[in-house]
Design a protein around this motif. Structure first.
Motif, mmCIF file in Angstrom:
data_model
loop_
_atom_site.group_PDB
_atom_site.id
_atom_site.type_symbol
_atom_site.label_atom_id
_atom_site.label_comp_id
_atom_site.label_asym_id
_atom_site.label_seq_id
_atom_site.Cartn_x
_atom_site.Cartn_y
_atom_site.Cartn_z
ATOM 1 N N ASP A 408 0.854 -1.181 0.000
ATOM 2 C CA ASP A 408 0.000 0.000 0.000
ATOM 3 C C ASP A 408 0.890 1.231 0.000
ATOM 4 O O ASP A 408 1.743 1.389 0.870
ATOM 5 C CB ASP A 408 -0.891 0.015 1.253
ATOM 6 N N HIS A 409 0.685 2.102 -0.972
ATOM 7 C CA HIS A 409 1.542 3.287 -1.091
ATOM 8 C C HIS A 409 0.902 4.459 -0.351
ATOM 9 O O HIS A 409 0.548 5.477 -0.938
ATOM 10 C CB HIS A 409 1.778 3.614 -2.564
ATOM 11 N N PHE A 410 0.786 4.285 0.957
ATOM 12 C CA PHE A 410 0.137 5.304 1.769
ATOM 13 C C PHE A 410 0.931 6.606 1.764
ATOM 14 O O PHE A 410 2.159 6.602 1.656
ATOM 15 C CB PHE A 410 0.010 4.821 3.214
ATOM 16 N N PRO A 411 0.231 7.736 1.935
ATOM 17 C CA PRO A 411 0.957 8.996 2.130
ATOM 18 C C PRO A 411 1.844 8.895 3.370
ATOM 19 O O PRO A 411 1.462 8.272 4.368
ATOM 20 C CB PRO A 411 -0.170 10.018 2.344
ATOM 21 N N TYR A 412 3.017 9.473 3.282
ATOM 22 C CA TYR A 412 3.968 9.556 4.395
ATOM 23 C C TYR A 412 4.551 8.202 4.790
ATOM 24 O O TYR A 412 5.139 8.058 5.859
ATOM 25 C CB TYR A 412 3.329 10.221 5.630
ATOM 26 N N LEU A 413 4.416 7.203 3.928
ATOM 27 C CA LEU A 413 4.945 5.870 4.234
ATOM 28 C C LEU A 413 6.453 5.952 4.440
ATOM 29 O O LEU A 413 7.178 6.511 3.622
ATOM 30 C CB LEU A 413 4.617 4.911 3.089
ATOM 31 N N GLN A 414 6.921 5.372 5.534
ATOM 32 C CA GLN A 414 8.343 5.399 5.876
ATOM 33 C C GLN A 414 8.964 4.019 5.668
ATOM 34 O O GLN A 414 8.332 2.995 5.933
ATOM 35 C CB GLN A 414 8.528 5.822 7.340
ATOM 36 N N LYS A 415 10.207 4.010 5.205
ATOM 37 C CA LYS A 415 10.938 2.750 5.098
ATOM 38 C C LYS A 415 11.192 2.192 6.498
ATOM 39 O O LYS A 415 11.423 2.938 7.444
ATOM 40 C CB LYS A 415 12.280 2.961 4.379
ATOM 41 N N ARG A 416 11.186 0.865 6.612
ATOM 42 C CA ARG A 416 11.408 0.213 7.906
ATOM 43 C C ARG A 416 12.840 -0.281 8.071
ATOM 44 O O ARG A 416 13.339 -0.392 9.188
ATOM 45 C CB ARG A 416 10.462 -0.982 8.055
ATOM 46 N N THR A 417 13.487 -0.593 6.962
ATOM 47 C CA THR A 417 14.790 -1.248 7.020
ATOM 48 C C THR A 417 15.928 -0.248 6.851
ATOM 49 O O THR A 417 15.736 0.857 6.327
ATOM 50 C CB THR A 417 14.895 -2.307 5.916
ATOM 51 N N ALA A 418 17.120 -0.669 7.279
ATOM 52 C CA ALA A 418 18.353 0.114 7.104
ATOM 53 C C ALA A 418 18.184 1.529 7.628
ATOM 54 O O ALA A 418 18.553 2.504 6.966
ATOM 55 C CB ALA A 418 18.770 0.117 5.626
ATOM 56 N N ARG A 419 17.645 1.641 8.820
ATOM 57 C CA ARG A 419 17.382 2.943 9.426
ATOM 58 C C ARG A 419 18.479 3.319 10.421
ATOM 59 O O ARG A 419 19.275 2.505 10.853
ATOM 60 C CB ARG A 419 16.017 2.915 10.124
ATOM 61 N N GLY A 420 18.485 4.595 10.786
ATOM 62 C CA GLY A 420 19.379 5.075 11.826
ATOM 63 C C GLY A 420 20.792 5.373 11.378
ATOM 64 O O GLY A 420 21.688 5.526 12.217
ATOM 65 N N VAL A 421 21.025 5.474 10.082
ATOM 66 C CA VAL A 421 22.391 5.678 9.594
ATOM 67 C C VAL A 421 22.870 7.102 9.859
ATOM 68 O O VAL A 421 24.001 7.318 10.319
ATOM 69 C CB VAL A 421 22.487 5.353 8.088
ATOM 70 N N ARG A 422 22.022 8.098 9.601
ATOM 71 C CA ARG A 422 22.413 9.504 9.779
ATOM 72 C C ARG A 422 21.513 10.121 10.848
ATOM 73 O O ARG A 422 20.288 10.143 10.709
ATOM 74 C CB ARG A 422 22.268 10.279 8.467
ATOM 75 N N ARG A 423 22.136 10.610 11.912
ATOM 76 C CA ARG A 423 21.382 11.188 13.027
ATOM 77 C C ARG A 423 21.885 12.608 13.299
ATOM 78 O O ARG A 423 23.074 12.861 13.289
ATOM 79 C CB ARG A 423 21.552 10.323 14.277
ATOM 80 N N TRP A 443 18.762 10.540 6.583
ATOM 81 C CA TRP A 443 18.631 11.309 7.821
ATOM 82 C C TRP A 443 17.405 10.868 8.616
ATOM 83 O O TRP A 443 16.298 10.774 8.064
ATOM 84 C CB TRP A 443 18.488 12.797 7.520
ATOM 85 N N GLU A 444 17.595 10.621 9.899
ATOM 86 C CA GLU A 444 16.470 10.416 10.805
ATOM 87 C C GLU A 444 15.947 11.790 11.207
ATOM 88 O O GLU A 444 16.688 12.624 11.753
ATOM 89 C CB GLU A 444 16.918 9.633 12.037
ATOM 90 N N ARG A 445 14.660 12.049 10.935
ATOM 91 C CA ARG A 445 14.085 13.366 11.192
ATOM 92 C C ARG A 445 12.782 13.201 11.972
ATOM 93 O O ARG A 445 11.979 12.307 11.688
ATOM 94 C CB ARG A 445 13.806 14.098 9.876
ATOM 95 N N ALA A 446 12.573 14.065 12.952
ATOM 96 C CA ALA A 446 11.313 14.042 13.712
ATOM 97 C C ALA A 446 10.203 14.559 12.807
ATOM 98 O O ALA A 446 10.210 15.730 12.412
ATOM 99 C CB ALA A 446 11.437 14.900 14.953
ATOM 100 N N ASN A 447 9.250 13.692 12.467
ATOM 101 C CA ASN A 447 8.135 14.112 11.611
ATOM 102 C C ASN A 447 6.947 14.614 12.421
ATOM 103 O O ASN A 447 6.202 15.480 11.975
ATOM 104 C CB ASN A 447 7.697 12.955 10.718
ATOM 105 N N TRP A 448 6.731 14.047 13.608
ATOM 106 C CA TRP A 448 5.671 14.500 14.512
ATOM 107 C C TRP A 448 5.970 13.971 15.906
ATOM 108 O O TRP A 448 6.852 13.123 16.073
ATOM 109 C CB TRP A 448 4.288 14.061 14.032
ATOM 110 N N PHE A 449 5.262 14.508 16.893
ATOM 111 C CA PHE A 449 5.507 14.131 18.280
ATOM 112 C C PHE A 449 4.269 13.483 18.881
ATOM 113 O O PHE A 449 3.156 14.018 18.786
ATOM 114 C CB PHE A 449 5.918 15.360 19.101
ATOM 115 N N ALA A 450 4.475 12.310 19.465
ATOM 116 C CA ALA A 450 3.384 11.585 20.119
ATOM 117 C C ALA A 450 3.067 12.236 21.468
ATOM 118 O O ALA A 450 3.945 12.774 22.144
ATOM 119 C CB ALA A 450 3.771 10.123 20.307
ATOM 120 N N ARG A 451 1.804 12.151 21.843
ATOM 121 C CA ARG A 451 1.386 12.640 23.163
ATOM 122 C C ARG A 451 1.669 11.576 24.223
ATOM 123 O O ARG A 451 1.923 10.417 23.899
ATOM 124 C CB ARG A 451 -0.110 12.959 23.133
ATOM 125 N N ASN A 452 1.589 11.979 25.471
ATOM 126 C CA ASN A 452 1.756 11.013 26.556
ATOM 127 C C ASN A 452 0.717 9.905 26.421
ATOM 128 O O ASN A 452 -0.483 10.175 26.275
ATOM 129 C CB ASN A 452 1.608 11.700 27.913
#
Length: 812
Positions: A408-423, A443-452
């Protein structure tokens, strides 16, 4: 010894369908001294076992243009060359088994209409009527493209090769390219060997069309070509009595595609968890990989339910062959950033047959003219980051990318693999505060912030996703209070030297003869005044500037400057990782900064568009007063060693000022309300800077800058299109991009970008509208609608930003 010339204008390495297409199209451009070297036999790598599906619709207008061209070409090749290509327009059907998939394919159908592709949304009953063998249980809808087709992959390649030979190209099999002769950033010769000897061909250009060998050939040529071979499975049944020609059928929810093939059925799969393969044996030629029926069995079980006739048909062939996949599922095309005459056409992600004709045509035109014929940003090799050639990275990412073709080519779909290389330097701080990370160019980038209490991860949908309210709160905090977000991933390129001012005035459209500390928003233009880069340039000293670029285009933008440096005495250096950047934005941003810094942030000392050195907390930084969200604000540049401290100082002080941590999704929703353009969507190399509404950023009275004549010509002749901002009057539908624009009921274009305008209360988009001979008022006098999944939704239109049109909030 092979009968090869000592010199050629171009040497093409690789004789699959794309290598043959490049040779064919270069000869059509009039290049006669073209040499193609194939290590074994033509088509013997991947082309020979391709399924031969030839679809028209791709994710963007230009990729669709190339796919349509491929179809048209394959329909005429047989007449030209006498080689049967097996091409036939049998149509294609894609079916949806879920409501989410139905929305996806119906949105794709709307996009197809905007791109001029014949398409029809069809009901389950209509699917059944067009494909009687299909079990339509769970089918909720379908899309039919009557002009899609299929062909014989090997013969298409051989026809292209013959066409190239007929116009003088030398195509040699069983000749291996073994090395090169280099002179700085150019290849001056390609070394080769065969069973009888070896030699060197002096050349002006080299094209890497080596398919799944593309990475290794790239290393030989001195360029980065990230791709990885993966196992790709299909079966072919025994002959089925009475089976007639059928449309190509895709059932992406079951990871499967079906093709009638000479009275047999071919079933192929793009499974969610792929199997990377390699290293490739030296003697690989028309080979297949070991069977793995256990891996394929779940696909087959679902297929037997979906196409019951498969249960009665014996399996004639179980095939497992290698295909090359790139980190982002887009192929590699164009001039490699590391060298000035090495070109790439490789990594076609199982769509090589349908792409090869158009890709070969586009690359040949690019090589002949010395500039891109139209926007190819989706596939331009310069989008790849150096680290993405890392073998371990490619192995991990390729496990996912094959399956993404039918995911499913959802909007904002993020890759799951090979992450965390550039911080960024703020990565762990952001995670601690609930950041949900996305990835762009590694690059790992903050896209949104979860609430408590909220799970910090995406829940995908075509409707309002689980972060919709989070982004709304972040958006409104920036509009009414103060927000802080990490912009460290944006590219930072330092240009310095005695000729820095003269060079910048030549390469960019703005005026860089400005005081130290001045920030200039500007574009780099090509000779057609198309936009090659959208940047801000800060004068750091008499001899130094800082060019800030989008994260995804840093390498491309730096390469553009390097290639236009000429005799200017400047040094161009990537300093992206050296500084962290925190954006402090909103009406209360000045209050927050004054709480952590003794410096003066008033208009008198630090007006909009200027930068100053500041103390902050117990550290030092540079404050740039600019904004991409349309509010009062600053970008704080701080050396990486002090970044953590500065974050903590701002966050602690922010508790008394209502500070909200924000992500990249907020930045996008705010910028679209303000009508700010997004490079790669709203503005590209084929969008004229004047028609993009950015003429204010070009200093037309400068005597000499790239694109000047085209700017003046457009100013004299008038605009043919205008960038228009839209807002849906119904607050419920969502816009992403590529939705068709209707003007007075007629289709006139499509949205180049879309997002939700939380402060204005509706989905918004930007798009070009034809306006030849019209005044601005004429454009706005019409009635506009946007086609959302086949439904026309009324839209307001504006040539000025709908939010704060005079930018009073920015300059307060």
């Amino acid at each position: 010894m092979a009968d090869l010339p000592n010199k050629a204008r171009v040497v093409i390495i690789g004789g699959g369908v794309i290598g043959c297409s490049v040779a064919y199209h270069l000869t059509k451009q009039g290049w006669s001294d073209v040499v193609l070297l194939e290590r074994k036999q033509l088509t013997s790598g991947t082309t020979w076992h391709a399924a031969g599906l030839i679809a028209q619709l791709r994710a963007t207008q230009n990729m669709t243009k190339l796919a349509k061209y491929s179809q048209e070409l394959y329909g005429t090749l047989e007449d030209e060359t006498g080689v049967a290509t097996g091409f036939k327009r049998c149509g294609s059907i894609t079916v949806a088994l879920t409501e989410e998939r139905r929305e996806e394919i119906y949105r794709q159908a709307a996009m197809a209409r905007a791109f001029g592709v014949e398409v029809e949304e069809i009901s389950p009953a209509e699917v059944q009527a067009k494909y009687e063998h299909l079990n339509t249980d769970c089918v909720v809808g379908g899309v039919y493209l009557p002009l899609d087709g299929q062909g014989d992959p090997a013969n298409i390649a051989l026809a292209l090769a013959k066409g190239a030979r007929q116009r003088g190209a030398v195509v040699k099999e069983r000749v291996k390219a073994t090395g090169v002769v280099k002179d700085g950033r150019r290849i001056t010769g390609v070394q080769w060997e065969d069973e009888t000897g070896q030699g060197t061909i002096a050349c002006d250009h080299v094209v890497n069309c080596a398919g799944m060998w593309g990475r290794e050939v790239g290393q030989m040529l001195g360029v980065n070509v990230p791709l990885q071979a993966c196992e790709h499975f299909y079966i072919v049944t025994e002959a089925i009595e009475g089976l007639q020609q059928l449309p190509v059928l895709r059932v992406p929810d079951e990871c499967a595609y079906y093709k009638e093939d000479a009275g047999k059925m071919l079933l192929g799969a793009f499974e969610p968890n792929a199997k990377p393969w390699g290293p490739i044996p030296e003697d690989f030629e028309f080979d297949q990989l070991p069977e793995d029926f256990d891996h394929f069995e779940p696909i087959l079980e679902a297929a037997v339910e979906r196409l019951p006739m498969l249960a009665e048909a014996g399996i004639h062939t179980f095939f497992n062959g290698p295909e090359s996949f790139t980190p982002d599922d887009a192929y590699h095309l164009g001039l490699a950033p590391e060298m000035d005459n090495v070109w790439v056409a490789a990594g076609f992600n199982s769509i090589g047959i349908q792409s090869a004709g158009g890709a070969g045509m586009a690359l040949a035109q690019w090589m002949d003219a010395g500039e891109k014929p139209f926007d190819l940003g989706d596939v331009d090799i310069s989008r790849m980051q150096p680290f993405q050639g890392n073998k371990h990275f490619l192995m991990e990412r390729s496990k996912e990318t094959l399956g993404l073709l039918y995911a499913d080519h959802f909007p904002y779909l993020q890759k799951r693999t090979a992450r965390g290389v550039r911080r960024t330097p703020f990565h762990h701080h952001l995670i601690q505060h609930g950041a949900v990370m996305g990835e762009l160019s590694g690059w790992e980038r903050a896209n949104w912030f979860a609430r408590n209490g909220q799970t910090p991860e995406y829940e995908y949908s075509w409707k309002r996703q689980n972060f919709f309210d989070n982004v709304r709160d972040e958006h409104l905090a920036v509009r009414s209070g103060v927000g802080m977000y990490d912009m460290s991933s944006f590219g930072k390129i330092r240009v310095e030297g005695p000729d820095a001012e003269a060079f910048m005035n030549y390469v960019g459209g703005g005026d860089y003869s400005c005081p130290v500390g001045k920030i200039v928003y500007t574009q780099f233009l090509n000779n057609r005044a198309g936009i090659e880069a959208d940047v801000t340039v800060t004068r750091l000293s008499e001899v130094a500037y800082l060019v800030v670029t989008p994260a995804a285009t840093r390498l491309a933008d730096q390469t553009w400057m390097e290639r236009h440096k000429g005799e200017f005495n400047v040094v161009i250096t990537d300093v992206t990782a050296g500084e962290g950047v925190l954006a402090i934005m909103g009406p209360k941003s000045r209050d927050l900064l004054q709480a952590v810094s003794p410096n003066d942030f008033t208009n008198a000392v630090n007006p909009f568009g200027t930068a100053q050195e500041i103390e902050i907390g117990m550290g030092l930084a540079r404050a740039h007063r600019v904004t991409y969200v349309g509010e009062l604000g600053w970008e704080i540049y701080v050396s990486a060693d002090q970044a953590g401290h500065v974050f903590e100082a701002l966050h602690e002080a922010g508790q008394d000022h209502g500070l909200t941590l924000c992500g990249m999704h907020m930045m996008d929703t705010c910028r679209i309300e303000k009508g700010f353009r997004h490079f790669g969507h709203d503005i590209t190399c084929e969008d004229h800077v004047m028609e993009a509404g950015l003429g204010f950023a070009v200093k037309k009275d400068k005597p000499d800058f790239i694109g000047r004549e085209a700017v003046l010509d457009k100013q004299e002749k008038g605009l043919e299109t205008r960038m228009v901002q839209f807002k849906l009057t119904d607050p419920e539908p969502l816009l992403y991009h590529n939705e068709p624009i209707l003007r007075d009921g007629e289709l006139v274009g499509y949205l180049s970008s879309g997002a939700y305008g939380h402060a204005l209360g509706g989905a918004m988009g930007l798009g070009y509208v034809p306006c030849k001979g019209e005044k601005p008022g004429d454009v706005l006098a019409s009635t506009y609608e946007i086609d959302v999944m086949g439904t026309r939704v009324k839209a307001e239109a504006s040539l000025k930003p709908m939010y704060d049109p005079k930018s009073e909030r920015v300059k307060v």
